[in-house]
Design a protein around this motif. Sequence first.
Motif, PDB file in Angstrom:
ATOM      1  N   SER A 265     -56.217  37.853 -14.253  1.00  0.00           N
ATOM      2  CA  SER A 265     -55.809  39.248 -14.506  1.00  0.00           C
ATOM      3  C   SER A 265     -56.978  40.224 -14.405  1.00  0.00           C
ATOM      4  CB  SER A 265     -55.179  39.414 -15.898  1.00  0.00           C
ATOM      5  OG  SER A 265     -54.252  38.434 -16.161  1.00  0.00           O
ATOM      6  N   CYS A 266     -57.668  40.192 -13.287  1.00  0.00           N
ATOM      7  CA  CYS A 266     -58.842  41.082 -13.131  1.00  0.00           C
ATOM      8  C   CYS A 266     -58.686  41.951 -11.899  1.00  0.00           C
ATOM      9  CB  CYS A 266     -60.110  40.277 -12.935  1.00  0.00           C
ATOM     10  SG  CYS A 266     -60.508  39.320 -14.349  1.00  0.00           S
ATOM     11  N   GLU A 267     -59.302  43.121 -11.967  1.00  0.00           N
ATOM     12  CA  GLU A 267     -59.410  43.935 -10.759  1.00  0.00           C
ATOM     13  C   GLU A 267     -60.872  43.878 -10.333  1.00  0.00           C
ATOM     14  OE1 GLU A 267     -58.745  48.504  -9.220  1.00  0.00           O
ATOM     15  OE2 GLU A 267     -58.435  48.027 -11.334  1.00  0.00           O
ATOM     16  N   ILE A 268     -61.099  43.531  -9.079  1.00  0.00           N
ATOM     17  CA  ILE A 268     -62.481  43.484  -8.589  1.00  0.00           C
ATOM     18  C   ILE A 268     -62.627  44.507  -7.478  1.00  0.00           C
ATOM     19  CG2 ILE A 268     -64.225  42.029  -7.445  1.00  0.00           C
ATOM     20  CD1 ILE A 268     -63.162  39.726  -9.133  1.00  0.00           C
ATOM     21  N   VAL A 269     -63.553  45.447  -7.677  1.00  0.00           N
ATOM     22  CA  VAL A 269     -63.727  46.540  -6.713  1.00  0.00           C
ATOM     23  C   VAL A 269     -65.053  46.334  -5.982  1.00  0.00           C
ATOM     24  CG1 VAL A 269     -63.791  49.054  -6.432  1.00  0.00           C
ATOM     25  CG2 VAL A 269     -62.549  48.056  -8.378  1.00  0.00           C
ATOM     26  N   ASP A 270     -64.990  46.111  -4.674  1.00  0.00           N
ATOM     27  CA  ASP A 270     -66.215  45.877  -3.875  1.00  0.00           C
ATOM     28  C   ASP A 270     -67.098  47.118  -3.825  1.00  0.00           C
ATOM     29  OD1 ASP A 270     -65.947  43.268  -3.187  1.00  0.00           O
ATOM     30  OD2 ASP A 270     -64.632  43.684  -1.480  1.00  0.00           O
ATOM     31  N   PRO A 271     -68.412  46.986  -3.621  1.00  0.00           N
ATOM     32  CA  PRO A 271     -69.101  45.721  -3.451  1.00  0.00           C
ATOM     33  C   PRO A 271     -69.536  45.127  -4.799  1.00  0.00           C
ATOM     34  CG  PRO A 271     -70.621  47.520  -3.035  1.00  0.00           C
ATOM     35  CD  PRO A 271     -69.286  48.143  -3.356  1.00  0.00           C
ATOM     36  N   VAL A 272     -69.445  43.793  -4.854  1.00  0.00           N
ATOM     37  CA  VAL A 272     -69.911  43.081  -6.044  1.00  0.00           C
ATOM     38  C   VAL A 272     -70.626  41.812  -5.610  1.00  0.00           C
ATOM     39  CG1 VAL A 272     -68.034  43.864  -7.571  1.00  0.00           C
ATOM     40  CG2 VAL A 272     -67.758  41.761  -6.243  1.00  0.00           C
ATOM     41  N   SER A 273     -71.390  41.247  -6.542  1.00  0.00           N
ATOM     42  CA  SER A 273     -71.963  39.925  -6.329  1.00  0.00           C
ATOM     43  C   SER A 273     -71.714  39.157  -7.616  1.00  0.00           C
ATOM     44  CB  SER A 273     -73.464  40.044  -6.058  1.00  0.00           C
ATOM     45  OG  SER A 273     -74.032  38.752  -6.018  1.00  0.00           O
ATOM     46  N   GLY A 277     -69.953  30.040 -11.633  1.00  0.00           N
ATOM     47  CA  GLY A 277     -69.775  29.760 -13.057  1.00  0.00           C
ATOM     48  C   GLY A 277     -69.371  30.954 -13.904  1.00  0.00           C
ATOM     49  N   CYS A 278     -69.086  32.116 -13.290  1.00  0.00           N
ATOM     50  CA  CYS A 278     -68.668  33.270 -14.112  1.00  0.00           C
ATOM     51  C   CYS A 278     -67.216  33.073 -14.554  1.00  0.00           C
ATOM     52  CB  CYS A 278     -68.773  34.577 -13.314  1.00  0.00           C
ATOM     53  SG  CYS A 278     -70.467  35.117 -13.071  1.00  0.00           S
ATOM     54  N   VAL A 279     -66.888  33.617 -15.726  1.00  0.00           N
ATOM     55  CA  VAL A 279     -65.519  33.551 -16.241  1.00  0.00           C
ATOM     56  C   VAL A 279     -65.075  34.992 -16.495  1.00  0.00           C
ATOM     57  CG1 VAL A 279     -64.059  32.741 -18.132  1.00  0.00           C
ATOM     58  CG2 VAL A 279     -65.967  31.319 -17.318  1.00  0.00           C
ATOM     59  N   LEU A 280     -64.019  35.430 -15.781  1.00  0.00           N
ATOM     60  CA  LEU A 280     -63.583  36.828 -15.859  1.00  0.00           C
ATOM     61  C   LEU A 280     -62.111  36.874 -16.259  1.00  0.00           C
ATOM     62  CD1 LEU A 280     -65.148  37.953 -12.445  1.00  0.00           C
ATOM     63  CD2 LEU A 280     -66.233  37.944 -14.696  1.00  0.00           C
ATOM     64  N   ARG A 281     -61.821  37.538 -17.389  1.00  0.00           N
ATOM     65  CA  ARG A 281     -60.430  37.614 -17.868  1.00  0.00           C
ATOM     66  C   ARG A 281     -60.082  39.034 -18.282  1.00  0.00           C
ATOM     67  NH1 ARG A 281     -61.310  33.115 -21.372  1.00  0.00           N
ATOM     68  NH2 ARG A 281     -61.204  31.366 -19.939  1.00  0.00           N
ATOM     69  N   CYS A 284     -62.100  44.590 -15.419  1.00  0.00           N
ATOM     70  CA  CYS A 284     -62.283  45.288 -14.158  1.00  0.00           C
ATOM     71  C   CYS A 284     -63.776  45.237 -13.828  1.00  0.00           C
ATOM     72  CB  CYS A 284     -61.786  46.722 -14.319  1.00  0.00           C
ATOM     73  SG  CYS A 284     -62.028  47.642 -12.828  1.00  0.00           S
ATOM     74  N   ILE A 285     -64.107  44.709 -12.659  1.00  0.00           N
ATOM     75  CA  ILE A 285     -65.515  44.537 -12.280  1.00  0.00           C
ATOM     76  C   ILE A 285     -65.763  45.302 -10.983  1.00  0.00           C
ATOM     77  CG2 ILE A 285     -67.317  42.872 -11.647  1.00  0.00           C
ATOM     78  CD1 ILE A 285     -66.285  42.328 -14.437  1.00  0.00           C
ATOM     79  N   GLY A 286     -66.754  46.204 -11.002  1.00  0.00           N
ATOM     80  CA  GLY A 286     -67.159  46.908  -9.794  1.00  0.00           C
ATOM     81  C   GLY A 286     -66.760  48.363  -9.844  1.00  0.00           C
ATOM     82  N   PRO A 287     -67.190  49.162  -8.846  1.00  0.00           N
ATOM     83  CA  PRO A 287     -68.061  48.704  -7.764  1.00  0.00           C
ATOM     84  C   PRO A 287     -69.523  48.596  -8.208  1.00  0.00           C
ATOM     85  CG  PRO A 287     -67.641  51.050  -7.541  1.00  0.00           C
ATOM     86  CD  PRO A 287     -66.863  50.581  -8.753  1.00  0.00           C
ATOM     87  N   ASN A 288     -70.342  48.028  -7.319  1.00  0.00           N
ATOM     88  CA  ASN A 288     -71.804  47.955  -7.491  1.00  0.00           C
ATOM     89  C   ASN A 288     -72.212  47.160  -8.720  1.00  0.00           C
ATOM     90  OD1 ASN A 288     -72.098  49.682  -5.214  1.00  0.00           O
ATOM     91  ND2 ASN A 288     -71.567  51.398  -6.545  1.00  0.00           N
ATOM     92  N   VAL A 289     -71.629  45.981  -8.835  1.00  0.00           N
ATOM     93  CA  VAL A 289     -71.936  45.140  -9.992  1.00  0.00           C
ATOM     94  C   VAL A 289     -72.465  43.788  -9.514  1.00  0.00           C
ATOM     95  CG1 VAL A 289     -70.882  43.846 -11.897  1.00  0.00           C
ATOM     96  CG2 VAL A 289     -70.275  46.248 -11.519  1.00  0.00           C
ATOM     97  N   SER A 290     -73.543  43.325 -10.141  1.00  0.00           N
ATOM     98  CA  SER A 290     -74.032  41.964  -9.912  1.00  0.00           C
ATOM     99  C   SER A 290     -73.931  41.198 -11.221  1.00  0.00           C
ATOM    100  CB  SER A 290     -75.497  41.974  -9.465  1.00  0.00           C
ATOM    101  OG  SER A 290     -75.611  42.535  -8.183  1.00  0.00           O
ATOM    102  N   GLY A 299     -61.726  41.338 -21.258  1.00  0.00           N
ATOM    103  CA  GLY A 299     -61.133  42.555 -21.821  1.00  0.00           C
ATOM    104  C   GLY A 299     -61.950  43.813 -21.585  1.00  0.00           C
ATOM    105  N   ALA A 300     -62.965  43.761 -20.744  1.00  0.00           N
ATOM    106  CA  ALA A 300     -63.882  44.897 -20.580  1.00  0.00           C
ATOM    107  C   ALA A 300     -63.930  45.358 -19.122  1.00  0.00           C
ATOM    108  CB  ALA A 300     -65.274  44.493 -21.044  1.00  0.00           C
ATOM    109  N   SER A 301     -64.554  46.518 -18.906  1.00  0.00           N
ATOM    110  CA  SER A 301     -64.819  46.983 -17.535  1.00  0.00           C
ATOM    111  C   SER A 301     -66.320  47.054 -17.340  1.00  0.00           C
ATOM    112  CB  SER A 301     -64.295  48.398 -17.326  1.00  0.00           C
ATOM    113  OG  SER A 301     -62.914  48.394 -17.327  1.00  0.00           O
TER     114      SER A 301
END
Length: 352
Positions: A265-273, A277-281, A284-290, A299-301
């Motif tokens: 249940s995540c939204e991933i917005v490019d670009p990301v790296s 082994g990451c666990v995402l629940r 919302c990740i991105g943009p511009n996230v490593s 539960g976070a953005s």
Amino acid sequence: MKAIVLCAGKGTRLRPLTYSTPKHLIPVGNREILSYVLMQIADAGIRDVGIIISPDSGGRIRECLGDGEQWGLSISYIVQEVPGGLAHAVKVSREFLGDSDFLMFLGDNLIEGGVAPLLAGFAASRPHGLVLLRAVADPRRFGVAELDAQGRVVRLVEKPREPKSNLALVGAYVFTRDVHDAIDNIGPSWRGELEITDAIQKLLDMGKIVVSHELKGWWLDTGTKDDILEANRVLLGSSATDQRVAVAGLAACQTGVAADVSVESCEIVDPVSIARGCVLRDCCIGPNVSLGVGVTVEGASVTNSILMEGTQVTGPVVVEDSIVGSRSRIVAHGRSGPVKLFLDNDSSVELG
Ligand code: DAU
């Protein structure tokens, strides 16, 4: 041709992170800044590289780079007991350099297109010095070059209050052995350092030839938190569009999501790296996230940020414009406004 890479200096503008991580090992696009520099040196066909380290952070750098075999380089380590300036760093490298021509590369500078064009320019006319220049908005932060009508370098000043041009000295230079004589004939500057800018000025005063090459692509001098976030953004962005063309010589920025990442249940917005082994629940990740190896976000953005290895973010919080060291814990108990963090390894933050 040999190379020296300058990685001593204190990194004070990047505290607290530099208490535990030398600035040259801070990851952008999930790779240490220094590894891009070494890739560019290898791409330019140089094999013998001297890394200038300080007594306090040198151990970590040695551990990370080893003998350089992973880049096809042969690395020697040269300890600079005090950060006495860039020309002082050349002085302590004298034995390693012998009478060779050499590339001097500042270990915190990232240059689009790498250093091969610079070395080709040097080989074509073999001057006594070659400097790389880039037009910048605020030249007062840098060494600044003045050119004559024919484009020859006539004067160089370190961090001038009233710059005579907008051409900053980028942290990559090529020299013949003549620069050692110039360095032997300069004294410390107002900030108490032996400046390479003064040494190059001395070369000019000695009647030697110094030519310049203007960089048209991007240049990232990673001295502050904002600089590091910009580097992360630029490297992730360039790789996402066309890695080979846009990041020539910086081919290995790791973009995308590693195969074993657990996403629910995540939204991933490019670009990301997003490393293995990451666990995402519910996030919302991105943009511009490593995200480094084994980061957990629940539960976070997270946007425009670098979260290093093993860090955990839990609860309803927006983490933006942040750099968080390894193994840190950020826990939000209730909703709050966005947070901007700059934390060393093993930090703990509780919100709300
Ligand atoms: O980034 C480009 C600028 O780098 C140039 O425009 C300036 O002319 C040049 O002096 C230099 O200025 P900085 O003040 O930004 O240099 P900094 O102290 O940040 O050091 C640059 C790199 O060299 C950094 O990786 C640390 C390393 N260093 C620095 C000193 C003073 C050493 O290895 N030894 C040293 O003694």
